[in-house]
Design a protein around this motif. Sequence first.
Motif, mmCIF file in Angstrom:
data_model
loop_
_atom_site.group_PDB
_atom_site.id
_atom_site.type_symbol
_atom_site.label_atom_id
_atom_site.label_comp_id
_atom_site.label_asym_id
_atom_site.label_seq_id
_atom_site.Cartn_x
_atom_site.Cartn_y
_atom_site.Cartn_z
ATOM 1 N N ALA A 13 62.290 29.939 27.442
ATOM 2 C CA ALA A 13 61.888 29.100 24.500
ATOM 3 C C ALA A 13 60.816 30.094 24.988
ATOM 4 N N LEU A 28 59.543 22.633 24.956
ATOM 5 C CA LEU A 28 60.168 23.284 24.595
ATOM 6 C C LEU A 28 59.536 23.299 22.607
ATOM 7 N N CYS A 46 62.147 26.750 30.057
ATOM 8 C CA CYS A 46 60.055 26.715 29.440
ATOM 9 C C CYS A 46 59.984 28.100 29.165
#
Length: 292
Positions: free
Chosen positions: A122, A102, A119
Amino acid sequence: MLTLEHLADLVEKNRLAAQARVKEFTLAGKHFAFNSRPAIMGVINLSPDSWYRESVCLTPDTAIRRGKVLHAQGADIIDLGAESTLAHAARTDDTVQNTKLLPVIQAVETYQPSVTRACLKAGANILNLTGTDRSEEMFGVAAAHDAAVIICYVQGENVREVGDFNFSADPITMMYEYFARQIEIATKNGVEKIFIDPGLGFYYRNLQDSALRVRHQMTVFLNTFRLRTLGFPVCHALPHAFEYFGEEVRCAEPFFAMLAALGKTDLFRTHEVPRIKAVLDTLGVFDRARAA
């Protein structure tokens, strides 16, 4: 033995496939015109199990710094992985993968849905799907974030759970059928941006450190254009062939890049970005639309 006659025969038997064009799309504001210019993917390994020491980054700061260097060297995409695909590598659970990934997200390589969700949320733009287990769920998550998916050819649930490679048929035909099924599932689940990756094969039991594996890889590289008839760009991770290159193993990826370029590869995954860029510049593949 690879000869000019072999290459000429390959093209003659598949002349229509050699003219195939693939879908082009935009990722994170960058347009990828694969039919005229292939792309390069640099590698950052957050796992200490990778043997390619230059790619290993064990802190967010070193990973981010390497990402900036790879971009300056010519990488269009960064492949970020928290678990090695090597047979001896340790398995990494979801929490540990997220902790590593991350802070430095750009692209994701995983077969775990929870890691994919975190992910993509993010800011990741690409999912490198290295397995088939729960693929519909993974495709749905990727589609919800307008992310691209790299569909890898795997004879098993994931690259860590395979046996012997099946050589009972033409491998390109087997791959074509596999990718056609996976593309259908992906598009039904809303995925529009797709790469297909035939795979290196080093994780299969009968392709461990052998001439058979290298011959298989060379065959796949040169036949890449046959897979482009599926309509989507083809990604290749460039291999190393330790048993042949020995101390010059860093020269392996550029060598295989030449074969992959002859086969009309669209995305080159490499640890050696400057060398691969030099090879592609020399071969003139960055202007292959005009050459065609």
